[in-house]
Design a protein around this motif. Structure first.
Motif, PDB file in Angstrom:
ATOM      1  N   TYR A  78       0.864  -1.166   0.000  1.00  0.00           N
ATOM      2  CA  TYR A  78       0.000   0.000   0.000  1.00  0.00           C
ATOM      3  C   TYR A  78       0.905   1.223   0.000  1.00  0.00           C
ATOM      4  O   TYR A  78       1.788   1.349   0.858  1.00  0.00           O
ATOM      5  CB  TYR A  78      -0.880   0.031   1.254  1.00  0.00           C
ATOM      6  N   LEU A  79       0.682   2.118  -0.933  1.00  0.00           N
ATOM      7  CA  LEU A  79       1.477   3.339  -1.050  1.00  0.00           C
ATOM      8  C   LEU A  79       0.541   4.529  -0.900  1.00  0.00           C
ATOM      9  O   LEU A  79      -0.434   4.641  -1.653  1.00  0.00           O
ATOM     10  CB  LEU A  79       2.169   3.383  -2.419  1.00  0.00           C
ATOM     11  N   LEU A  80       0.820   5.387   0.065  1.00  0.00           N
ATOM     12  CA  LEU A  80      -0.028   6.549   0.310  1.00  0.00           C
ATOM     13  C   LEU A  80       0.830   7.782   0.543  1.00  0.00           C
ATOM     14  O   LEU A  80       1.831   7.713   1.275  1.00  0.00           O
ATOM     15  CB  LEU A  80      -0.914   6.343   1.545  1.00  0.00           C
ATOM     16  N   PRO A  81       0.453   8.919  -0.018  1.00  0.00           N
ATOM     17  CA  PRO A  81       1.176  10.162   0.262  1.00  0.00           C
ATOM     18  C   PRO A  81       0.991  10.634   1.705  1.00  0.00           C
ATOM     19  O   PRO A  81       1.852  11.318   2.246  1.00  0.00           O
ATOM     20  CB  PRO A  81       0.568  11.175  -0.699  1.00  0.00           C
ATOM     21  N   ASP A  82      -0.126  10.248   2.327  1.00  0.00           N
ATOM     22  CA  ASP A  82      -0.413  10.666   3.704  1.00  0.00           C
ATOM     23  C   ASP A  82      -0.831   9.445   4.512  1.00  0.00           C
ATOM     24  O   ASP A  82      -1.944   8.946   4.371  1.00  0.00           O
ATOM     25  CB  ASP A  82      -1.522  11.718   3.707  1.00  0.00           C
ATOM     26  N   ARG A  83       0.056   8.979   5.367  1.00  0.00           N
ATOM     27  CA  ARG A  83      -0.243   7.758   6.135  1.00  0.00           C
ATOM     28  C   ARG A  83      -1.460   7.917   7.035  1.00  0.00           C
ATOM     29  O   ARG A  83      -2.082   6.937   7.414  1.00  0.00           O
ATOM     30  CB  ARG A  83       0.984   7.316   6.929  1.00  0.00           C
ATOM     31  N   ALA A  84      -1.839   9.146   7.357  1.00  0.00           N
ATOM     32  CA  ALA A  84      -3.031   9.376   8.178  1.00  0.00           C
ATOM     33  C   ALA A  84      -4.302   8.917   7.459  1.00  0.00           C
ATOM     34  O   ALA A  84      -5.321   8.655   8.104  1.00  0.00           O
ATOM     35  CB  ALA A  84      -3.144  10.850   8.557  1.00  0.00           C
ATOM     36  N   PHE A  86      -4.548   6.071   5.859  1.00  0.00           N
ATOM     37  CA  PHE A  86      -4.567   4.618   5.782  1.00  0.00           C
ATOM     38  C   PHE A  86      -5.680   3.959   6.611  1.00  0.00           C
ATOM     39  O   PHE A  86      -6.392   3.095   6.099  1.00  0.00           O
ATOM     40  CB  PHE A  86      -3.192   4.054   6.141  1.00  0.00           C
ATOM     41  N   PRO A  87      -5.899   4.336   7.874  1.00  0.00           N
ATOM     42  CA  PRO A  87      -6.943   3.663   8.658  1.00  0.00           C
ATOM     43  C   PRO A  87      -8.337   3.716   8.022  1.00  0.00           C
ATOM     44  O   PRO A  87      -9.114   2.764   8.157  1.00  0.00           O
ATOM     45  CB  PRO A  87      -6.913   4.390  10.004  1.00  0.00           C
ATOM     46  N   ALA A  88      -8.646   4.781   7.294  1.00  0.00           N
ATOM     47  CA  ALA A  88      -9.962   4.870   6.641  1.00  0.00           C
ATOM     48  C   ALA A  88     -10.131   3.788   5.572  1.00  0.00           C
ATOM     49  O   ALA A  88     -11.255   3.407   5.239  1.00  0.00           O
ATOM     50  CB  ALA A  88     -10.144   6.258   6.022  1.00  0.00           C
ATOM     51  N   CYS A  89      -9.025   3.265   5.059  1.00  0.00           N
ATOM     52  CA  CYS A  89      -9.050   2.238   4.005  1.00  0.00           C
ATOM     53  C   CYS A  89      -9.172   0.831   4.571  1.00  0.00           C
ATOM     54  O   CYS A  89      -9.510  -0.108   3.837  1.00  0.00           O
ATOM     55  CB  CYS A  89      -7.763   2.323   3.172  1.00  0.00           C
ATOM     56  N   TRP A  90      -8.860   0.654   5.821  1.00  0.00           N
ATOM     57  CA  TRP A  90      -8.787  -0.686   6.416  1.00  0.00           C
ATOM     58  C   TRP A  90     -10.025  -1.551   6.227  1.00  0.00           C
ATOM     59  O   TRP A  90      -9.891  -2.742   5.930  1.00  0.00           O
ATOM     60  CB  TRP A  90      -8.438  -0.602   7.896  1.00  0.00           C
ATOM     61  N   PRO A  91     -11.253  -1.031   6.404  1.00  0.00           N
ATOM     62  CA  PRO A  91     -12.411  -1.921   6.245  1.00  0.00           C
ATOM     63  C   PRO A  91     -12.472  -2.591   4.858  1.00  0.00           C
ATOM     64  O   PRO A  91     -12.731  -3.783   4.760  1.00  0.00           O
ATOM     65  CB  PRO A  91     -13.611  -1.005   6.486  1.00  0.00           C
ATOM     66  N   GLN A  92     -12.200  -1.828   3.805  1.00  0.00           N
ATOM     67  CA  GLN A  92     -12.223  -2.416   2.460  1.00  0.00           C
ATOM     68  C   GLN A  92     -11.069  -3.402   2.270  1.00  0.00           C
ATOM     69  O   GLN A  92     -11.235  -4.448   1.640  1.00  0.00           O
ATOM     70  CB  GLN A  92     -12.121  -1.323   1.395  1.00  0.00           C
ATOM     71  N   LEU A  93      -9.901  -3.068   2.813  1.00  0.00           N
ATOM     72  CA  LEU A  93      -8.744  -3.957   2.679  1.00  0.00           C
ATOM     73  C   LEU A  93      -8.983  -5.255   3.448  1.00  0.00           C
ATOM     74  O   LEU A  93      -8.692  -6.341   2.941  1.00  0.00           O
ATOM     75  CB  LEU A  93      -7.479  -3.249   3.158  1.00  0.00           C
ATOM     76  N   ARG A  94      -9.539  -5.132   4.635  1.00  0.00           N
ATOM     77  CA  ARG A  94      -9.855  -6.316   5.439  1.00  0.00           C
ATOM     78  C   ARG A  94     -10.895  -7.183   4.731  1.00  0.00           C
ATOM     79  O   ARG A  94     -10.817  -8.414   4.741  1.00  0.00           O
ATOM     80  CB  ARG A  94     -10.353  -5.899   6.825  1.00  0.00           C
ATOM     81  N   ALA A 104       2.220  -7.993   3.861  1.00  0.00           N
ATOM     82  CA  ALA A 104       1.797  -6.639   3.496  1.00  0.00           C
ATOM     83  C   ALA A 104       2.769  -5.589   4.022  1.00  0.00           C
ATOM     84  O   ALA A 104       3.381  -5.764   5.075  1.00  0.00           O
ATOM     85  CB  ALA A 104       0.400  -6.359   4.051  1.00  0.00           C
ATOM     86  N   THR A 105       2.859  -4.494   3.267  1.00  0.00           N
ATOM     87  CA  THR A 105       3.662  -3.341   3.653  1.00  0.00           C
ATOM     88  C   THR A 105       2.901  -2.086   3.288  1.00  0.00           C
ATOM     89  O   THR A 105       2.272  -2.027   2.231  1.00  0.00           O
ATOM     90  CB  THR A 105       5.012  -3.340   2.901  1.00  0.00           C
ATOM     91  N   MET A 106       2.953  -1.081   4.150  1.00  0.00           N
ATOM     92  CA  MET A 106       2.395   0.236   3.845  1.00  0.00           C
ATOM     93  C   MET A 106       3.555   1.219   3.837  1.00  0.00           C
ATOM     94  O   MET A 106       4.367   1.236   4.760  1.00  0.00           O
ATOM     95  CB  MET A 106       1.364   0.636   4.907  1.00  0.00           C
ATOM     96  N   LEU A 107       3.644   2.006   2.768  1.00  0.00           N
ATOM     97  CA  LEU A 107       4.694   3.018   2.647  1.00  0.00           C
ATOM     98  C   LEU A 107       4.070   4.387   2.435  1.00  0.00           C
ATOM     99  O   LEU A 107       3.100   4.520   1.674  1.00  0.00           O
ATOM    100  CB  LEU A 107       5.603   2.709   1.450  1.00  0.00           C
ATOM    101  N   GLU A 108       4.626   5.394   3.083  1.00  0.00           N
ATOM    102  CA  GLU A 108       4.216   6.764   2.827  1.00  0.00           C
ATOM    103  C   GLU A 108       5.207   7.332   1.816  1.00  0.00           C
ATOM    104  O   GLU A 108       6.421   7.337   2.050  1.00  0.00           O
ATOM    105  CB  GLU A 108       4.244   7.583   4.124  1.00  0.00           C
ATOM    106  N   CYS A 109       4.674   7.767   0.671  1.00  0.00           N
ATOM    107  CA  CYS A 109       5.546   8.284  -0.392  1.00  0.00           C
ATOM    108  C   CYS A 109       4.730   9.131  -1.356  1.00  0.00           C
ATOM    109  O   CYS A 109       3.508   9.063  -1.380  1.00  0.00           O
ATOM    110  CB  CYS A 109       6.207   7.126  -1.140  1.00  0.00           C
ATOM    111  N   GLY A 110       5.433   9.900  -2.151  1.00  0.00           N
ATOM    112  CA  GLY A 110       4.762  10.672  -3.187  1.00  0.00           C
ATOM    113  C   GLY A 110       4.300   9.756  -4.305  1.00  0.00           C
ATOM    114  O   GLY A 110       4.949   8.743  -4.590  1.00  0.00           O
ATOM    115  N   LEU A 111       3.173  10.073  -4.918  1.00  0.00           N
ATOM    116  CA  LEU A 111       2.667   9.302  -6.056  1.00  0.00           C
ATOM    117  C   LEU A 111       2.771  10.165  -7.319  1.00  0.00           C
ATOM    118  O   LEU A 111       3.018  11.369  -7.248  1.00  0.00           O
ATOM    119  CB  LEU A 111       1.235   8.843  -5.795  1.00  0.00           C
ATOM    120  N   ALA A 112       2.581   9.556  -8.476  1.00  0.00           N
ATOM    121  CA  ALA A 112       2.837  10.204  -9.756  1.00  0.00           C
ATOM    122  C   ALA A 112       1.935  11.407 -10.036  1.00  0.00           C
ATOM    123  O   ALA A 112       2.316  12.297 -10.785  1.00  0.00           O
ATOM    124  CB  ALA A 112       2.699   9.189 -10.893  1.00  0.00           C
ATOM    125  N   ASP A 113       0.756  11.432  -9.453  1.00  0.00           N
ATOM    126  CA  ASP A 113      -0.216  12.492  -9.713  1.00  0.00           C
ATOM    127  C   ASP A 113      -0.744  12.955  -8.358  1.00  0.00           C
ATOM    128  O   ASP A 113      -1.133  12.117  -7.533  1.00  0.00           O
ATOM    129  CB  ASP A 113      -1.347  11.904 -10.576  1.00  0.00           C
TER     130      ASP A 113
END
Length: 129
Positions: A78-84, A86-94, A104-113
């Motif tokens: 999971y790659l997100l520009p703002d790790r904050a 991430f928790p809102a995504c958990w229900p769908q991921l679960r 699984a790995t979650m990384l905070e990073c810039g995305l292309a757009d």
């Protein structure tokens, strides 16, 4: 000889950048980092939860075309520009991965757009016949 097959989603990014949505290599399925774009309209929601749902539908389409499903996923990133966000995504991921339990790995990073709020990359294995 190992069978290699590419799966295209129709995203304009695939053509412009030069990659495939997924590559089937033998019994391994590598799904590229997938964002929340609706590839038919090339639109994207401003909401991270809606983007997550679209990411998962885009990934599901690639996995189905490859001959497998979420139950065959062994690794997810999971790659997100703002790790904050991430928790809102958990229900769908679960919902998709909770019974499968891939590495699984979650990384905070810039995305292309800057409109992209999440990108998901998965690796799966084709089911044995």
């Amino acid at each position: 000889m190992t069978m290699r097959r590419v799966i295209l989603s129709g995203s304009e990014f695939e053509e412009r950048i030069g990659y495939a949505r997924a590559v089937v290599d033998g019994d391994h399925v590598h799904v590229s980092g997938t964002t929340g774009f609706d590839y038919a309209t090339m639109t994207i929601s401003d909401d991270v939860v809606e983007q997550t749902g679209r990411c998962l539908r885009n990934i599901e389409s690639a996995l189905t075309e490859a001959g497998c499903g979420f139950e065959d996923v062994v690794r997810v990133r999971y790659l997100l520009p703002d790790r904050a966000d991430f928790p809102a995504c958990w229900p769908q991921l679960r919902d998709r991965f909770g019974d499968v339990r891939p590495a699984a790995t979650m990384l905070e990073c810039g995305l292309a757009d800057p409109r992209m709020k999440i990108e998901i990359e998965v690796y799966a294995r084709l089911p044995r016949s």
